[in-house]
Motif scaffolding. Structure first.
Motif, short mmCIF file in Angstrom:
data_model
loop_
_atom_site.label_atom_id
_atom_site.label_comp_id
_atom_site.label_asym_id
_atom_site.label_seq_id
_atom_site.Cartn_x
_atom_site.Cartn_y
_atom_site.Cartn_z
N ARG A 130 23.09 -20.38 -15.18
CA ARG A 130 23.74 -20.77 -13.93
C ARG A 130 24.50 -22.09 -14.08
NH1 ARG A 130 19.43 -20.10 -9.19
NH2 ARG A 130 21.27 -20.51 -7.93
N GLY A 131 24.08 -22.93 -15.03
CA GLY A 131 24.78 -24.19 -15.27
C GLY A 131 25.85 -24.07 -16.35
N ALA A 189 14.58 -27.40 -8.29
CA ALA A 189 14.16 -27.24 -9.68
C ALA A 189 14.52 -25.84 -10.17
CB ALA A 189 12.66 -27.51 -9.82
N LYS A 190 14.08 -25.49 -11.36
CA LYS A 190 14.42 -24.20 -11.96
C LYS A 190 13.86 -23.05 -11.12
CE LYS A 190 13.49 -26.70 -16.17
NZ LYS A 190 12.49 -26.91 -17.22
N PRO A 191 14.60 -21.96 -11.02
CA PRO A 191 15.76 -21.57 -11.84
C PRO A 191 17.11 -22.11 -11.39
CG PRO A 191 15.18 -19.78 -10.38
CD PRO A 191 14.15 -20.84 -10.15
N ASP A 192 17.16 -23.00 -10.42
CA ASP A 192 18.41 -23.68 -10.12
C ASP A 192 18.75 -24.61 -11.28
OD1 ASP A 192 19.34 -23.16 -7.17
OD2 ASP A 192 17.17 -23.29 -7.10
N PRO A 193 20.02 -24.88 -11.52
CA PRO A 193 20.41 -25.66 -12.70
C PRO A 193 20.41 -27.16 -12.50
CG PRO A 193 22.36 -24.83 -11.61
CD PRO A 193 21.18 -24.29 -10.83
N ASP A 194 19.97 -27.64 -11.33
CA ASP A 194 20.11 -29.06 -10.99
C ASP A 194 19.54 -30.01 -12.04
OD1 ASP A 194 20.49 -27.43 -8.74
OD2 ASP A 194 20.00 -29.04 -7.36
N LEU A 195 18.36 -29.70 -12.58
CA LEU A 195 17.73 -30.57 -13.57
C LEU A 195 18.62 -30.73 -14.80
CD1 LEU A 195 14.12 -29.17 -13.32
CD2 LEU A 195 14.70 -31.57 -12.97
#
Length: 225
Positions: A181-182, A145-151
């Motif tokens: 990041r996305g 999940a955030k702060p990764d851009p996967d969502l």
């Protein structure tokens, strides 16, 4: 030369619905039930990030050692405490109108939240979201999940749009970091409690007060028919 299709990806809590402080109080209740003291403002600063990072924050700021069983118990108690407050949740000003305007203009949009469907559903229902037509990405559906851009990447994939003309609308620094990041355009709203400068430092290209204010200025971020 054809222009890329404009699209919008929305965070949920603090962006479309007024639910941030229900989450904060639910986390405080869950933490206190485990004998963990943490100031409300510290909890608020972490709302919107993944549960794993929230746990890492607890370890740093309290010096506690949390075993997997205790972490799972905390998460269950947060869900229970938040569910008791679900009736208090309301759409933020202009949220329904904003989504309806995008739909009427045939502009694709989706919702991507760090919450699991168990806690997100009551908030989504206040928006009268059509679960069969609107892409909704929750924590259950991605690895990080955030702060990764996967969502947001998953939501863009569901809409079949690229990042070059897609805007992420969110209320927290975690939304803006994930958007950057996305490679999405970041649009911040102040309705979750973060300040203008914080959102801009985290990558927001534009910041508005709330969904109603964004709707008034939708043409500024490519929301034209």
């Amino acid at each position: 030369m054809l222009h890329p299709q404009t699209a919008f990806l929305f965070d949920l809590d603090g962006t479309l619905v007024d639910s941030v402080y229900q989450h904060v109080l639910a986390w405080r209740e869950a933490l206190e039930s485990e004998g963990i003291e943490l100031s409300i403002w510290r909890i608020h600063r972490k709302i919107g990030m993944s549960g794993g990072l929230f746990t890492n924050m607890l370890l740093r700021e309290t010096g506690l050692q949390l075993d997997p069983e205790r972490i799972e118990r905390l998460q269950r108690r947060h869900v229970a405490a938040y569910s008791r407050r679900a009736a208090e949740i309301r759409p933020l000003p202009g949220a329904r109108e904003l989504l309806a305007s995008l739909t009427a203009a045939a502009i694709p949009w989706a919702i991507a939240t760090s919450g699991r469907m168990e806690t997100a559903r009551p908030a989504l229902e206040t928006l009268d979201v059509d679960f069969d037509r609107v892409p909704i990405i929750t924590r259950d559906q991605v690895k990080y999940a955030k702060p990764d851009p996967d969502l947001f990447l998953a939501a863009a994939d569901r809409l079949d749009v690229g990042s070059e003309a897609t805007s992420v609308v969110g209320d927290s620094v975690w939304d803006m970091l994930a958007a950057r990041r996305g490679r999405f355009l970041g649009i911040g709203v102040l309705s979750g409690g973060y300040g203008l400068e914080e959102l801009e430092r985290s990558g927001a290209d534009r910041v508005y007060e709330d969904p109603a204010d964004l709707l008034k200025h939708l043409d500024e971020v490519g929301g034209r028919r």
